[in-house]
Design a protein around this motif. Structure first.
Motif, mmCIF file in Angstrom:
data_model
loop_
_atom_site.group_PDB
_atom_site.id
_atom_site.type_symbol
_atom_site.label_atom_id
_atom_site.label_comp_id
_atom_site.label_asym_id
_atom_site.label_seq_id
_atom_site.Cartn_x
_atom_site.Cartn_y
_atom_site.Cartn_z
ATOM 1 N N HIS A 1 61.516 43.588 35.413
ATOM 2 C CA HIS A 1 60.176 43.838 35.962
ATOM 3 C C HIS A 1 59.977 43.080 37.271
ATOM 4 C CE1 HIS A 1 58.110 40.024 34.730
ATOM 5 N NE2 HIS A 1 59.005 40.020 33.769
ATOM 6 N N ASP B 1 60.648 35.024 37.852
ATOM 7 C CA ASP B 1 60.302 35.897 36.718
ATOM 8 C C ASP B 1 59.573 37.122 37.262
ATOM 9 O OD1 ASP B 1 59.448 37.099 34.396
ATOM 10 O OD2 ASP B 1 58.133 35.465 33.764
ATOM 11 N N GLU C 1 54.680 44.204 33.375
ATOM 12 C CA GLU C 1 55.234 43.524 32.188
ATOM 13 C C GLU C 1 54.404 42.310 31.819
ATOM 14 O OE1 GLU C 1 57.390 40.907 29.575
ATOM 15 O OE2 GLU C 1 56.736 40.410 31.592
ATOM 16 N N GLU C 2 53.919 41.612 32.832
ATOM 17 C CA GLU C 2 53.199 40.360 32.573
ATOM 18 C C GLU C 2 51.865 40.573 31.860
ATOM 19 O OE1 GLU C 2 54.519 37.630 32.660
ATOM 20 O OE2 GLU C 2 56.138 37.679 34.122
ATOM 21 N N HIS D 1 56.546 30.778 35.155
ATOM 22 C CA HIS D 1 55.161 31.194 35.438
ATOM 23 C C HIS D 1 54.398 30.215 36.326
ATOM 24 C CE1 HIS D 1 54.351 34.626 32.344
ATOM 25 N NE2 HIS D 1 55.578 34.680 32.843
HETATM 26 MN MN MN Z 1 56.748 36.409 32.545
#
Ligand code: MN
Ligand code: MN
Length: 466
Positions: A108, A268, A299-300, A441
């Motif tokens: 992603h 990420d 996705e997050e 994150h």
């Molecule tokens: Mn993530």
């Protein structure tokens, strides 16, 4: 230790895992070159839209062309479909028919950030601000007092779309969220970490210089709006139909005096996205099975939405491809394999309590396989079967990929999810794997160069499987 014991140990027990002891001689230069390209990719694509634009630009350079429904495809063809400028699917057509399945790497390209609200602009205390709504799982205290930049689009009523970019060039002004000084922080200091910085205080400082006369009101707000109007032709109401994302104004860089790691915003999951994408670009010959790279959005926040992995956009893309060979897509899916390429937590010696050392992913031990993710009793996990893990062991060992297997933290310490379950829902055999990350994150995350490169090798192995 006697020789017999030594031999027995070697035969029966796991050996040393550090990738630097296992890395092939002469791989360093290729690893460094790859990581330099990855850093440039990160700096060019700090939002999903910018990332897609960069992917399309690089793919076109390598001869990839937009796929149009009904187009005939043959072995070796390089095609892609861009989903609304926010997600992209690419494929290199294989020698085998699609009825034999495809080899997918799915990652992603959205990352945690601060989105502007639909009515973001206001003035308070003779300062102009933009209100934000955080996207994805963030620790709010990490996002104050760091320089931020703003990217995105404003879609106008007349159908035009204006691209906005503030703060990306080194000479550009930046935005920032201010925080309390320690001198006045006594009460805030008593609050739990999660409550110390409320979401409604994540307001970006946009300006302070008024226009007009003393007796006028909202003079700072009007001044910044005037500047935005001059630069982009927008008025305050246009924020209503905008997607503007504030991201850290930091460039990727090497970390450590040995330069063995990379620090950046958005590893990420752009670290796996780039590996999946670059490995596809670097396939010289047509693979046996069709190789598919999926770079998904959303996705997050749960892979929902029309650009997320749950969207039928992927099924439509695969159906169109399958139709060109007269193959039912379900027959293709049931023989396909997907590596759900997403980052995992790297063991952090500063916080050993949340990890279970025997099943943690470590920096420099290569790509981390995760049989399952999820929380508590594996809730929300795809949980690949043993045969699938064995298949990937065979694949990676055969290609000389350095890998490890891990869980994301201690049982009941928390958890996480990926796109794996949405691929598995489609009857595609799926396994999670990705780069271990420190400070995941956070506005600035850390990965190891060795793990980045091994992940690239892993993606290549997936695409080149027989
Ligand atoms: Mn993530
Ligand atoms: Mn991720």
């Amino acid at each position: 230790m006697s020789d017999t014991i030594k031999e027995l140990k070697k035969e029966l027990l796991s050996g040393n895992k550090n990738g630097y002891d296992r890395m092939p001689q002469g791989q360093s230069a290729a690893m460094e070159a790859y990581c330099a390209d990855y850093k440039a990719f990160l700096d060019a694509g700090k939002t999903e839209r910018l990332c897609v634009a960069e992917v399309v630009r690089l793919a076109e350079q390598r001869g990839y062309r937009p796929y149009v429904r009904g187009m005939a495809v043959q072995a070796g063809d390089k095609i892609y479909v861009c989903n609304r400028g926010k997600a992209v699917m690419l494929a290199r057509i294989g020698k085998a028919p699609l009825s034999e399945g495809v080899q997918i790497a799915a990652a992603h390209i959205d990352s945690p950030r601060l989105d502007l609200k639909p009515n973001p602009l206001y003035e308070d205390g003779e300062l102009a601000y933009l209100k934000t709504h955080y996207y994805g799982g963030i620790r709010k205290y990490q996002w104050v007092t760091i320089p931020m930049e703003l990217h995105g689009v404003v879609a106008l009523k007349n159908g035009d779309t204006v691209s906005v970019s503030i703060g990306a060039d080194p000479d550009d002004p930046k935005l920032v969220i201010t925080d309390l000084l320690p001198h006045l922080g006594a009460e805030q200091n008593k609050k739990p970490l999660a409550e110390a910085v409320p979401a409604e205080t994540l307001n970006l400082l946009l300006g302070s210089r008024p226009i007009g006369d003393e007796e006028d009101t909202s003079r700072v707000k009007l001044a910044v709006m005037q500047m935005l109007h001059e630069k982009y032709g927008i008025v305050e109401d246009d924020f209503t139909s905008a997607e503007l994302e504030a991201v850290p104004a930091v460039r990727s860089c090497d970390i450590g005096i040995d330069r063995s790691m990379i620090g950046a915003y958005g590893h990420d999951d752009r670290v796996c996205s780039y590996a999946a994408f670059r490995a596809l670009m670097d396939l010289e010959e047509a693979p046996v099975k069709t190789a598919v790279c999926v770079l998904a959005d959303k996705e997050e926040i749960g892979s929902e939405g029309v650009t997320g992995m749950q969207s039928a956009a992927f099924d439509t893309f695969m159906e169109d491809l399958c139709q060109s060979q007269g193959v039912p897509v379900r027959a293709c899916f049931e023989r396909s394999f997907c590596l759900s390429a997403d980052v995992t937590a790297a063991f952090d010696p500063n916080f050993p309590d949340v990890f279970e050392r025997r099943n943690a992913a470590y920096l420099n031990r290569g790509i981390g396989l995760c049989k399952y993710t999820g929380a508590r009793g594996k809730s929300g996990a795809s949980d690949a079967d043993a045969e699938t893990v064995a298949y990937v062991r065979r694949l990676f060992d055969g290609a000389g990929v350095i890998w490890q297997i891990a869980e994301l933290g201690k049982v009941d310490a928390g958890g996480g999810g990926t796109v794996a379950m949405y691929m598995a829902d489609r009857n595609i055999t799926t396994l999670d794997a990705g780069v271990p990350v420190l400070s995941m994150h956070a506005p600035f995350e850390v990965v190891s160069k060795l793990d980045c490169y091994e992940t690239y090798k892993a993606m290549k192995a997936v695409y080149q499987a027989q």
